[in-house]
Design an enzyme around this catalytic site. Sequence first.
Site, mmCIF file in Angstrom:
data_model
loop_
_atom_site.group_PDB
_atom_site.id
_atom_site.type_symbol
_atom_site.label_atom_id
_atom_site.label_comp_id
_atom_site.label_asym_id
_atom_site.label_seq_id
_atom_site.Cartn_x
_atom_site.Cartn_y
_atom_site.Cartn_z
ATOM 1 C CG ASP A 15 -2.192 0.883 0.908
ATOM 2 O OD1 ASP A 15 -2.147 1.691 -0.043
ATOM 3 O OD2 ASP A 15 -3.208 0.764 1.626
HETATM 4 C C1 BGC Z 1 -5.045 3.231 0.156
HETATM 5 C C2 BGC Z 1 -5.206 2.163 -0.903
HETATM 6 C C3 BGC Z 1 -5.073 2.759 -2.266
HETATM 7 C C4 BGC Z 1 -3.747 3.475 -2.360
HETATM 8 C C5 BGC Z 1 -3.481 4.077 -3.714
HETATM 9 C C6 BGC Z 1 -3.806 4.077 -0.062
HETATM 10 O O1 BGC Z 1 -3.773 5.167 0.774
HETATM 11 O O2 BGC Z 1 -5.003 2.615 1.413
HETATM 12 O O3 BGC Z 1 -6.447 1.528 -0.747
HETATM 13 O O4 BGC Z 1 -5.194 1.770 -3.251
HETATM 14 O O5 BGC Z 1 -3.706 4.500 -1.406
HETATM 15 O O6 BGC Z 1 -4.256 5.168 -3.967
#
Ligand code: BGC
Length: 755
Positions: free
Chosen positions: A287
């Site tokens: 993530d």
């Molecule tokens: C979130 C994810 C997301 C990623 C990319 C993160 O802050 O937890 O769910 O896919 O950002 O945008």
Amino acid sequence: MKTNLRTILLAVFSLFCFISCTTEKTHQNEKDEFITKLMNNMFVEEKIAQLNLVTPSAGTGPFKTKRVVEKLQEGSAGNILSVMGSVERIHKTASLADSTRLKIPFFMALDIIHGYKTIFPIPLGLSCSWDTVLIEKTARIAAIEGTAMGYNQTYSPMVDITRDPRWGRVMEGAGEDPYLGSVVARAVVKGYQGDDLNDETSMMACVKHFGLYGASEAGRDYNTTDMSRLTMFQYYLPPYKAAIDAGAGSIMSSFNDVDGVPATANKWLLTDLLRDEWGFDGVVVSDYNCVQELIAHGVAADYKEAVKKAMDAGLDMDMASEGYSTFLKNLVNEGAIKIEQIDQACRRVLEGKYDLGLFEDPYKNYNPEKPAKVILTEENKEVAKLAVCKSIVLLKNDNNTLPLNKNSKIALIGPSVDDQFEMFSMWSQTGDRQSVITILDGIRKLNENVVCADGTFFTDDPDYLKNDGRFDEAEQFKKEKEAVEIATKSDVIVAVLGESIAVSGEARSMTDISLPGCQVELLKKLKATGKPVVLVLLSGRPLTLEDNLQYADAVLEAWRPGTMAGAGLADVLFGDYNPSGKLTMTFPRSLGQIPIYYNHKHTGRPYIEGEKSAFKSRYLDEKNDPLFPFGFGMSYTSFGYSPISLSDTLMSGNTIQLDVSVDVSNTGDYAGEETVQLYLNDPVASVARPVKELKKFRKVFLQPGESQRVHFKLSVEDLKFYNYELKWDWEPGKFIVYVGTNSEEIQKASFVWNR
Ligand code: BGC
């Protein structure tokens, strides 16, 4: 004659299996050969670039990646997240791969969570439809729209099981149940990826957030999680596994720690379980900035160590932190990371790109004319409208207040009744705001006799406060007065209240999930007019509503409905669609009951409501049961259930099936859809089992007066659970089966199943 036919059919079937098996093998061989050849020609830097996913968005990472274009162009990054804008702009970014030595196409990733331009209800709302065909369709449309713009990977579905509505991200998942969560996960993956990833309309799904992110303690986002292995395997892990088994090409490691080790550096999670036990061979991406955050977690002394830990755990791709591109090469040179580790991760990324068909056509049939033809089409909007109808849950309907009469005079009250943006969620970043049908527009189309007023503010609206930071009571009073005036002159009041878009989603945890005081005051005043009040709730989570229900005659939970908000809601309000949504997350009576979920255990001192004994598992100041249980949702009609009938009550062996059936009848005046739910309980087992667990459900559509026999087949597979040794097995004995309209209103029967 019969035998001959069977032999021929068997032969044809075997031939078919042989051909498809051989084709698959040839495909695998070709892929291996292609990638081996490509990798033989790659420098280590080029391999590391494949493990680097950069983003131009102002994120939470350390390197504010202003230089993404240069990085892609010079070949130090091989993938990009969140390039937005016109199809030409996205294509231009993807084409930067052409300037690199090997011209390896990029993952063009985006969080397409509940629609690209056509926005569907939030996933929590969609899950309340319990309609996997519809859910799959919404993901298919999202993929068709997204791929037309040039994206080939989406960071969805979020399959985290959630039991705590304080957590802002409950809006992104399918609620609290592992079985329903798994069924929904499969449908979404199938929708995005289609029958073949290679197809120009298919995009790679990325299951998230692996794992257990939904159990963030106290509902505070990014917080730690801690649970027993039994709970983990029984409740939290199944939807990830289901999504992987459905063929999801990628999975995302979560922000939280699992058993003390952050998911991103957790070898047990990312390798032992995911790869070795579950056989996942796709891409594991972190993530956002998770690699660097290993330092803050306190498991790495510095950035370099964080990179080593993530790589050793089995993380293939680094999102946004750029730790891999900064430190991996040195780590290889120093012998701390083996080149084989880089090779393996790189191969997985390349395999994903190969499966997507990017080496044949990196832009999947790029055509700048295409978006206009496939985005926001009438058909897409029709599906979105149906999704709004099917996601809405009728929570209360005293005196048949709903459906409304199309000739009645309506006072439509609420700060977002004519607001397009408020119909979205924080994950509707690409949604087309101008196409949103507001609630006012939707109602007006079916009944022109409607007047509206704000009535109140959202509490998080800056207008709510005066310059000195204090609540602007005078302004609120004015709004209330105006609303009461139009309410008095109406036949019925529709009050649209709840949460604003600003308080649900990532980083939007709340300790108070009740209706804000000013909304309650307004509701009281509206109720005092003596007119029937229909409360329509917009929210991304279950709210605590117990004290407020008395001020509404009917209540509809409409979640965050998306593009066709007003059209779908109006159909439900006027009865053109009879609501059929069923809750997938328990609604607590009060905050103190959280976490609250239907599939809890008995405990040694179960409390029966009304019992006098003090030393029982209960609260002194609150009931144990929820305000609305899992699976709950009313209809404009009523459904009757016959007693359960079992094909047998004494079963033995593990090859047979038990038939469980009920007659379901529409006993009311409207045609409608019912979701018939089957739950099981294993009253005596080697580990304490939940009071009930959803095992099956069936949707039936019945005309008034119509009945249908609904059959469920149970096998020993349905009796299985994780025992203390974490073995998935069943234990002979007595079982209780429940069938009904929600997890509380159910009929009961029992049977014995021996080995
Ligand atoms: C979130 C994810 C997301 C990623 C990319 C993160 O802050 O937890 O769910 O896919 O950002 O945008």
